[in-house]
Design a protein around this motif. Structure first.
Motif, PDB file in Angstrom:
ATOM      1  N   ILE A 124       0.854  -1.196   0.000  1.00 49.61           N
ATOM      2  CA  ILE A 124       0.000   0.000   0.000  1.00 49.61           C
ATOM      3  C   ILE A 124       0.890   1.246   0.000  1.00 49.61           C
ATOM      4  CG2 ILE A 124      -1.787   1.267   1.235  1.00 49.61           C
ATOM      5  CD1 ILE A 124      -2.694  -1.355   2.470  1.00 49.61           C
ATOM      6  N   PRO A 125       0.745   2.134  -0.991  1.00 50.65           N
ATOM      7  CA  PRO A 125       1.596   3.345  -1.065  1.00 50.65           C
ATOM      8  C   PRO A 125       1.424   4.222   0.175  1.00 50.65           C
ATOM      9  CG  PRO A 125       0.419   2.984  -3.122  1.00 50.65           C
ATOM     10  CD  PRO A 125      -0.174   2.033  -2.133  1.00 50.65           C
ATOM     11  N   GLU A 126       2.513   4.904   0.519  1.00 50.40           N
ATOM     12  CA  GLU A 126       2.471   5.829   1.655  1.00 50.40           C
ATOM     13  C   GLU A 126       2.041   7.215   1.183  1.00 50.40           C
ATOM     14  OE1 GLU A 126       5.626   5.759   4.550  1.00 50.40           O
ATOM     15  OE2 GLU A 126       6.432   3.872   3.740  1.00 50.40           O
ATOM     16  N   GLU A 127       1.348   7.900   2.059  1.00 49.83           N
ATOM     17  CA  GLU A 127       0.890   9.247   1.750  1.00 49.83           C
ATOM     18  C   GLU A 127       1.264  10.183   2.891  1.00 49.83           C
ATOM     19  OE1 GLU A 127      -3.285   9.057   1.133  1.00 49.83           O
ATOM     20  OE2 GLU A 127      -3.161   7.595  -0.518  1.00 49.83           O
ATOM     21  N   ALA A 128       1.536  11.425   2.574  1.00 53.34           N
ATOM     22  CA  ALA A 128       1.870  12.412   3.599  1.00 53.34           C
ATOM     23  C   ALA A 128       0.647  12.660   4.475  1.00 53.34           C
ATOM     24  CB  ALA A 128       2.337  13.705   2.948  1.00 53.34           C
ATOM     25  N   GLY A 129       0.848  12.657   5.783  1.00 46.26           N
ATOM     26  CA  GLY A 129      -0.235  12.919   6.717  1.00 46.26           C
ATOM     27  C   GLY A 129      -1.306  11.848   6.736  1.00 46.26           C
ATOM     28  N   GLU A 130      -0.969  10.643   6.323  1.00 45.80           N
ATOM     29  CA  GLU A 130      -1.951   9.551   6.252  1.00 45.80           C
ATOM     30  C   GLU A 130      -2.405   9.104   7.626  1.00 45.80           C
ATOM     31  OE1 GLU A 130       0.131   6.417   4.265  1.00 45.80           O
ATOM     32  OE2 GLU A 130       1.294   5.861   6.037  1.00 45.80           O
ATOM     33  N   ASN A 134      -7.580   4.419   8.437  1.00 47.57           N
ATOM     34  CA  ASN A 134      -8.466   4.755   7.313  1.00 47.57           C
ATOM     35  C   ASN A 134      -7.971   4.117   6.022  1.00 47.57           C
ATOM     36  OD1 ASN A 134      -9.972   6.277   9.085  1.00 47.57           O
ATOM     37  ND2 ASN A 134      -9.014   8.239   8.493  1.00 47.57           N
ATOM     38  N   ILE A 135      -6.622   4.111   5.850  1.00 45.13           N
ATOM     39  CA  ILE A 135      -6.047   3.513   4.641  1.00 45.13           C
ATOM     40  C   ILE A 135      -6.367   2.022   4.585  1.00 45.13           C
ATOM     41  CG2 ILE A 135      -3.873   2.915   3.514  1.00 45.13           C
ATOM     42  CD1 ILE A 135      -2.755   5.579   4.379  1.00 45.13           C
ATOM     43  N   VAL A 136      -6.240   1.334   5.723  1.00 49.78           N
ATOM     44  CA  VAL A 136      -6.506  -0.109   5.762  1.00 49.78           C
ATOM     45  C   VAL A 136      -7.978  -0.396   5.465  1.00 49.78           C
ATOM     46  CG1 VAL A 136      -6.630  -2.115   7.295  1.00 49.78           C
ATOM     47  CG2 VAL A 136      -4.589  -0.686   7.267  1.00 49.78           C
ATOM     48  N   LYS A 137      -8.878   0.358   6.078  1.00 51.53           N
ATOM     49  CA  LYS A 137     -10.308   0.128   5.832  1.00 51.53           C
ATOM     50  C   LYS A 137     -10.654   0.373   4.369  1.00 51.53           C
ATOM     51  CE  LYS A 137     -12.392   0.731  10.379  1.00 51.53           C
ATOM     52  NZ  LYS A 137     -13.433   1.412  11.171  1.00 51.53           N
ATOM     53  N   SER A 138     -10.092   1.412   3.784  1.00 51.48           N
ATOM     54  CA  SER A 138     -10.323   1.679   2.371  1.00 51.48           C
ATOM     55  C   SER A 138      -9.787   0.537   1.510  1.00 51.48           C
ATOM     56  CB  SER A 138      -9.657   3.001   1.976  1.00 51.48           C
ATOM     57  OG  SER A 138      -9.785   3.241   0.590  1.00 51.48           O
ATOM     58  N   PHE A 139      -8.606   0.030   1.871  1.00 53.69           N
ATOM     59  CA  PHE A 139      -7.992  -1.083   1.126  1.00 53.69           C
ATOM     60  C   PHE A 139      -8.883  -2.323   1.205  1.00 53.69           C
ATOM     61  CE2 PHE A 139      -5.328  -4.855   0.901  1.00 53.69           C
ATOM     62  CZ  PHE A 139      -4.593  -4.624  -0.254  1.00 53.69           C
ATOM     63  N   ILE A 140      -9.413  -2.604   2.395  1.00 54.17           N
ATOM     64  CA  ILE A 140     -10.267  -3.787   2.573  1.00 54.17           C
ATOM     65  C   ILE A 140     -11.525  -3.666   1.695  1.00 54.17           C
ATOM     66  CG2 ILE A 140     -11.706  -5.038   4.221  1.00 54.17           C
ATOM     67  CD1 ILE A 140      -9.642  -4.284   6.384  1.00 54.17           C
ATOM     68  N   GLU A 141     -12.076  -2.476   1.636  1.00 52.47           N
ATOM     69  CA  GLU A 141     -13.302  -2.276   0.859  1.00 52.47           C
ATOM     70  C   GLU A 141     -13.038  -2.340  -0.639  1.00 52.47           C
ATOM     71  OE1 GLU A 141     -16.718   1.170   0.115  1.00 52.47           O
ATOM     72  OE2 GLU A 141     -15.389   1.300   1.866  1.00 52.47           O
ATOM     73  N   HIS A 157      -7.326  -2.421  17.544  1.00 49.55           N
ATOM     74  CA  HIS A 157      -6.617  -1.931  18.730  1.00 49.55           C
ATOM     75  C   HIS A 157      -5.643  -0.839  18.311  1.00 49.55           C
ATOM     76  CE1 HIS A 157      -8.071  -4.524  21.907  1.00 49.55           C
ATOM     77  NE2 HIS A 157      -7.927  -5.585  21.124  1.00 49.55           N
ATOM     78  N   ARG A 158      -4.925  -1.104  17.210  1.00 50.33           N
ATOM     79  CA  ARG A 158      -3.998  -0.106  16.669  1.00 50.33           C
ATOM     80  C   ARG A 158      -3.616  -0.506  15.247  1.00 50.33           C
ATOM     81  NH1 ARG A 158      -1.245  -3.056  20.463  1.00 50.33           N
ATOM     82  NH2 ARG A 158       0.542  -4.283  19.740  1.00 50.33           N
ATOM     83  N   VAL A 159      -3.224   0.494  14.473  1.00 58.10           N
ATOM     84  CA  VAL A 159      -2.788   0.290  13.092  1.00 58.10           C
ATOM     85  C   VAL A 159      -1.599   1.220  12.856  1.00 58.10           C
ATOM     86  CG1 VAL A 159      -3.440   0.351  10.661  1.00 58.10           C
ATOM     87  CG2 VAL A 159      -5.174  -0.170  12.399  1.00 58.10           C
ATOM     88  N   HIS A 160      -0.520   0.697  12.299  1.00 59.57           N
ATOM     89  CA  HIS A 160       0.666   1.545  12.077  1.00 59.57           C
ATOM     90  C   HIS A 160       1.580   0.918  11.028  1.00 59.57           C
ATOM     91  CE1 HIS A 160       3.407  -1.174  14.299  1.00 59.57           C
ATOM     92  NE2 HIS A 160       2.328  -1.437  15.030  1.00 59.57           N
ATOM     93  N   ARG A 161       2.450   1.753  10.493  1.00 61.83           N
ATOM     94  CA  ARG A 161       3.467   1.279   9.548  1.00 61.83           C
ATOM     95  C   ARG A 161       4.585   0.599  10.319  1.00 61.83           C
ATOM     96  NH1 ARG A 161       2.455   1.705   3.821  1.00 61.83           N
ATOM     97  NH2 ARG A 161       1.034   3.471   3.548  1.00 61.83           N
ATOM     98  N   LEU A 162       5.213  -0.380   9.695  1.00 57.36           N
ATOM     99  CA  LEU A 162       6.324  -1.098  10.325  1.00 57.36           C
ATOM    100  C   LEU A 162       7.647  -0.451   9.956  1.00 57.36           C
ATOM    101  CD1 LEU A 162       5.353  -4.865   9.840  1.00 57.36           C
ATOM    102  CD2 LEU A 162       5.501  -3.626  12.001  1.00 57.36           C
ATOM    103  N   GLY A 163       8.512  -0.212  10.965  1.00 57.53           N
ATOM    104  CA  GLY A 163       9.849   0.305  10.719  1.00 57.53           C
ATOM    105  C   GLY A 163       9.873   1.793  10.463  1.00 57.53           C
ATOM    106  N   GLY A 164      11.113   2.322  10.338  1.00 60.60           N
ATOM    107  CA  GLY A 164      11.291   3.739  10.072  1.00 60.60           C
ATOM    108  C   GLY A 164      11.028   4.079   8.616  1.00 60.60           C
ATOM    109  N   LYS A 165      10.752   5.327   8.380  1.00 60.66           N
ATOM    110  CA  LYS A 165      10.444   5.759   7.022  1.00 60.66           C
ATOM    111  C   LYS A 165      11.680   5.643   6.135  1.00 60.66           C
ATOM    112  CE  LYS A 165       7.926   9.333   4.526  1.00 60.66           C
ATOM    113  NZ  LYS A 165       7.196  10.616   4.634  1.00 60.66           N
ATOM    114  N   ARG A 166      11.490   5.109   4.934  1.00 63.48           N
ATOM    115  CA  ARG A 166      12.595   4.900   4.005  1.00 63.48           C
ATOM    116  C   ARG A 166      12.835   6.157   3.190  1.00 63.48           C
ATOM    117  NH1 ARG A 166      10.022  -0.921   2.312  1.00 63.48           N
ATOM    118  NH2 ARG A 166      10.731  -2.070   4.146  1.00 63.48           N
ATOM    119  N   PRO A 167      14.107   6.556   3.039  1.00 64.25           N
ATOM    120  CA  PRO A 167      14.406   7.812   2.329  1.00 64.25           C
ATOM    121  C   PRO A 167      14.014   7.782   0.854  1.00 64.25           C
ATOM    122  CG  PRO A 167      16.428   6.609   2.814  1.00 64.25           C
ATOM    123  CD  PRO A 167      15.320   5.912   3.557  1.00 64.25           C
ATOM    124  N   ASP A 168      14.171   6.607   0.195  1.00 68.00           N
ATOM    125  CA  ASP A 168      13.858   6.549  -1.236  1.00 68.00           C
ATOM    126  C   ASP A 168      12.354   6.554  -1.491  1.00 68.00           C
ATOM    127  OD1 ASP A 168      13.150   4.050  -0.370  1.00 68.00           O
ATOM    128  OD2 ASP A 168      14.717   2.993  -1.455  1.00 68.00           O
TER     129      ASP A 168
END
Length: 255
Positions: A124-130, A134-141, A157-168
């Motif tokens: 799933i692509p990353e977006e600024a200020g995401e 909401n992204i996961v629910k939209s993806f499921i639908e 319970h919680r939803v989050h990205r794994l690991g630190g943000k990649r520079p590329d």
């Protein structure tokens, strides 16, 4: 008229003492004998002294040998004691190693259980200020094609990205979602077939060690499937025709 010879026979027999044929006196012979005896006694004393020295050296060697033998016996006893200690330590080490392995497996199992309600969404692509939820629910639908009314019932319970943000920012970080209800998680996971031939994926979350084991098991699963057998991977175990697959070289965690 002939002149008479007045020399007596005894006079004719007497010769000077220093003449070649003179006979030694008894006193001179006795002195020679005593000198010889004295020399022999002196030689005998030297030999006796030598024997005494040799005896002392032999006695010292015997005492040294007895001491060495005692040391050897003591060292042998200490060596035997050390052997027993090493043997005991070997048993203790094996026991501790087994206990350590058991503890690691227990902790790994607890870690895996703590993730049993989690799903990892990849691609799933990353977006600024995401907002990940909401992204996961939209993806499921949209991509898993779960009806909107069903999606609205899902809670996390919680939803989050794994690991630190990649520079590329070329490879989006996976999103892990922890569902409040296990049934909802399984409902979403069952829709994974909708992602066939896409760059998206939805999978259970597992600890790193279990992921490593699964990488070993899945090629084996494909091999058994191609041979016409029923093969299923459950967490870090492979079941072939309903029987647990075990191999000390391939699956040491099960042996």
């Amino acid at each position: 008229m002939k002149k008479s010879n007045t020399a007596t026979p005894s006079t004719k027999r007497n010769r000077p003492e220093d003449s070649p044929g003179a006979v030694s006196s008894p006193g001179s012979n006795m002195s020679d004998i005593l000198d010889s005896i004295d020399k022999r006694l002196s030689s005998l004393d030297c030999r006796l002294n030598l024997l005494e020295i040799l005896h002392k050296e032999f006695q010292g060697l015997r005492e040294s040998l007895e001491f060495s033998q005692q040391q050897v016996q003591e060292l042998a006893a200490e060596n035997q004691a050390l052997r027993e200690t090493v043997k005991t330590l070997g048993h203790d080490t094996a026991r501790l190693s087994e206990e350590n392995r058991s503890i690691k497996e227990t902790l790994l199992d607890l870690q895996a259980r703590s993730m049993k309600d989690n799903l990892v969404f990849a691609g799933i692509p990353e977006e600024a200020g995401e907002v990940p939820e909401n992204i996961v629910k939209s993806f499921i639908e949209v991509h898993l094609k779960l009806p909107k009314e069903e999606v609205q019932k899902i809670s996390f319970h919680r939803v989050h990205r794994l690991g630190g943000k990649r520079p590329d920012n070329q490879r989006p970080r996976p999103i892990v979602a922890k569902f409040e209800h296990y049934k909802q998680k399984m409902q979403v996971k069952s829709r994974g077939r909708e992602l066939k031939d896409t760059h998206y994926s939805v999978n259970d979350q597992f600890p790193g060690e279990i992921l490593r084991r699964r990488k070993i098991l899945f090629p084996l699963r494909r091999k058994h499937l191609s041979a016409g057998a029923r093969a299923v991977v459950a967490v870090d175990k492979l079941f072939v025709n309903g029987k647990l697959f075990r191999d000390p070289e391939v699956t040491p965690w099960l042996c």
